[in-house]
Design a protein around this motif. Structure first.
Motif, mmCIF file in Angstrom:
data_model
loop_
_atom_site.group_PDB
_atom_site.id
_atom_site.type_symbol
_atom_site.label_atom_id
_atom_site.label_comp_id
_atom_site.label_asym_id
_atom_site.label_seq_id
_atom_site.Cartn_x
_atom_site.Cartn_y
_atom_site.Cartn_z
ATOM 1 N N SER A 79 35.705 39.027 42.190
ATOM 2 C CA SER A 79 36.355 37.565 41.858
ATOM 3 C C SER A 79 37.294 37.381 42.693
ATOM 4 C CB SER A 79 36.632 37.945 40.055
ATOM 5 O OG SER A 79 37.905 38.326 39.831
ATOM 6 N N LYS A 80 37.489 35.885 42.408
ATOM 7 C CA LYS A 80 37.806 35.461 43.466
ATOM 8 C C LYS A 80 39.363 35.680 42.802
ATOM 9 C CE LYS A 80 34.901 31.437 45.339
ATOM 10 N NZ LYS A 80 34.529 30.113 44.794
ATOM 11 N N LYS A 81 39.682 35.847 41.972
ATOM 12 C CA LYS A 81 41.160 36.326 41.559
ATOM 13 C C LYS A 81 41.877 37.494 42.765
ATOM 14 C CE LYS A 81 40.375 36.867 36.932
ATOM 15 N NZ LYS A 81 38.936 37.364 37.462
ATOM 16 N N PHE A 82 40.454 38.593 42.771
ATOM 17 C CA PHE A 82 41.662 39.340 43.556
ATOM 18 C C PHE A 82 41.821 38.833 45.129
ATOM 19 C CE2 PHE A 82 39.919 41.607 40.452
ATOM 20 C CZ PHE A 82 40.964 42.908 40.238
ATOM 21 N N SER A 83 41.037 38.569 46.074
ATOM 22 C CA SER A 83 40.877 38.068 47.017
ATOM 23 C C SER A 83 42.126 36.940 47.579
ATOM 24 C CB SER A 83 39.798 36.778 47.197
ATOM 25 O OG SER A 83 39.597 35.652 46.640
ATOM 26 N N ASP A 84 42.838 36.178 46.662
ATOM 27 C CA ASP A 84 43.999 35.774 46.348
ATOM 28 C C ASP A 84 45.055 36.098 46.245
ATOM 29 O OD1 ASP A 84 42.114 33.250 45.408
ATOM 30 O OD2 ASP A 84 43.105 32.857 43.783
ATOM 31 N N LEU A 85 44.907 37.652 45.749
ATOM 32 C CA LEU A 85 45.517 38.341 45.291
ATOM 33 C C LEU A 85 46.618 39.220 46.729
ATOM 34 C CD1 LEU A 85 45.391 39.133 41.959
ATOM 35 C CD2 LEU A 85 47.426 37.840 43.465
ATOM 36 N N GLU A 86 45.321 39.575 47.287
ATOM 37 C CA GLU A 86 45.461 40.446 49.100
ATOM 38 C C GLU A 86 46.012 38.846 50.269
ATOM 39 O OE1 GLU A 86 41.280 40.830 50.299
ATOM 40 O OE2 GLU A 86 40.898 42.305 49.025
ATOM 41 N N HIS A 87 45.703 37.320 49.423
ATOM 42 C CA HIS A 87 46.299 36.743 50.769
ATOM 43 C C HIS A 87 48.063 36.299 50.204
ATOM 44 C CE1 HIS A 87 43.389 36.666 53.183
ATOM 45 N NE2 HIS A 87 43.042 36.021 52.455
ATOM 46 N N ASP A 88 48.338 36.192 49.012
ATOM 47 C CA ASP A 88 50.032 36.118 48.016
ATOM 48 C C ASP A 88 49.889 36.399 46.328
ATOM 49 O OD1 ASP A 88 51.879 34.540 46.909
ATOM 50 O OD2 ASP A 88 51.151 33.475 47.602
ATOM 51 N N LYS A 89 50.966 37.674 46.512
ATOM 52 C CA LYS A 89 51.232 38.077 44.748
ATOM 53 C C LYS A 89 51.678 37.488 43.924
ATOM 54 C CE LYS A 89 49.595 42.252 46.963
ATOM 55 N NZ LYS A 89 47.995 42.492 47.128
ATOM 56 N N THR A 90 52.393 36.427 44.139
ATOM 57 C CA THR A 90 52.806 35.250 43.830
ATOM 58 C C THR A 90 52.060 35.016 42.427
ATOM 59 O OG1 THR A 90 54.048 34.671 44.814
ATOM 60 C CG2 THR A 90 53.950 33.384 42.963
ATOM 61 N N PRO A 127 33.630 45.692 24.093
ATOM 62 C CA PRO A 127 33.439 44.459 24.073
ATOM 63 C C PRO A 127 33.425 44.396 25.509
ATOM 64 C CG PRO A 127 35.055 44.191 21.900
ATOM 65 C CD PRO A 127 35.152 46.030 22.957
ATOM 66 N N LEU A 128 34.698 44.632 26.015
ATOM 67 C CA LEU A 128 34.623 44.684 27.943
ATOM 68 C C LEU A 128 33.325 44.513 28.340
ATOM 69 C CD1 LEU A 128 38.279 46.163 28.744
ATOM 70 C CD2 LEU A 128 38.029 43.949 28.385
ATOM 71 N N SER A 129 32.942 45.221 27.968
ATOM 72 C CA SER A 129 30.888 45.544 29.096
ATOM 73 C C SER A 129 30.771 43.791 28.823
ATOM 74 C CB SER A 129 30.717 46.468 27.910
ATOM 75 O OG SER A 129 30.065 45.947 27.130
ATOM 76 N N ALA A 130 30.830 43.569 28.063
ATOM 77 C CA ALA A 130 30.285 42.255 27.766
ATOM 78 C C ALA A 130 30.635 40.922 29.272
ATOM 79 C CB ALA A 130 30.323 41.296 26.588
ATOM 80 N N TRP A 131 31.607 41.307 29.191
ATOM 81 C CA TRP A 131 32.114 40.506 30.466
ATOM 82 C C TRP A 131 32.329 40.865 31.611
ATOM 83 C CZ3 TRP A 131 33.207 35.702 28.661
ATOM 84 C CH2 TRP A 131 33.889 35.888 27.668
ATOM 85 N N PHE A 132 30.980 42.027 32.251
ATOM 86 C CA PHE A 132 30.711 43.057 32.937
ATOM 87 C C PHE A 132 29.250 43.336 33.432
ATOM 88 C CE2 PHE A 132 34.558 44.070 32.753
ATOM 89 C CZ PHE A 132 35.330 44.250 34.351
#
Length: 206
Positions: A79-90, A127-132
């Motif tokens: 997901s894009k949130k991980f690429s966001d965090l690669e550039h900015d941890k805020t 239930p987490l499996s439903a999101w993957f």
């Protein structure tokens, strides 16, 4: 009742519409307990990351686990949130209870961990499996062993939250009286937990 405004009160530090709402009287331990109760009850908030060339981007996320003031989320590493965090941890996490008007704003930094992190198996629930989803290749199965399943851990640096002190009827009354009289509606208190407070919270792990 709404608080009357006085000319002598109006400056950047004492404007009643701002200053009077901050809670300087409640013991810090009680403020921390109320914070925990609020976020634990809501469970789902908005996780905001910073996207290069765009700015803040938010998405709804369920808390997988809370360790004192720190929050852990399970998410898909693609997901894009991980690429966001690669550039900015805020990051920022926000919660709101539309029934009580309570809200929470958490500012901090995030770290990520791969599927090798043993906490995933500890936190995982079916239930987490439903999101993957199960992609049918025997690897991407939506289980704790799925390499897509990763962690985001948020460590706050500053926490601010609003605690309502009136009922729904009381809220309507205060707002109505304020609008009619020009006085400031008194519907709750705003509280702040500083970085020093948060460090102490980690030691006590509420």
């Amino acid at each position: 009742m709404p608080e009357p405004l006085q000319k002598s009160d109006i400056d950047s530090k004492t404007d009643p519409t701002v200053a009077i709402q901050y809670d300087h009287d409640t013991p810090k331990s009680e403020q921390i307990d109320d914070f925990y109760k609020t976020v634990d009850k809501l469970g789902v908030g908005l996780l905001t990351t910073i996207r290069q060339g765009l700015g803040p981007v938010s998405r709804s996320m369920a808390i997988a686990k809370r360790n004192g003031p720190d929050f852990i989320f399970i998410a898909n590493k693609h997901s894009k949130k991980f690429s966001d965090l690669e550039h900015d941890k805020t990051v920022q996490i926000t919660f709101q209870n539309s029934s009580t008007q309570d809200w929470v704003s958490i500012s901090g930094t995030a770290t990520t961990a791969s599927n090798e992190d043993p906490r995933i198996k500890e936190i995982y629930s079916p239930p987490l499996s439903a999101w993957f989803g199960d992609l049918g290749d025997g690897v991407h199965t939506g289980t704790p062993e799925d390499p897509r399943m990763s962690l985001i851990e948020v460590q706050p640096k500053y926490i601010s939250y609003w605690k309502s002190t009136v009922t729904t009827l009381g809220f309507v009354k205060e707002v109505g009286l304020g609008a009619l009289t020009g006085k400031v509606a008194n519907t709750g208190v705003q509280r702040e937990l500083t970085e020093e407070d948060i460090k102490q919270m980690r030691h006590t792990q509420g």
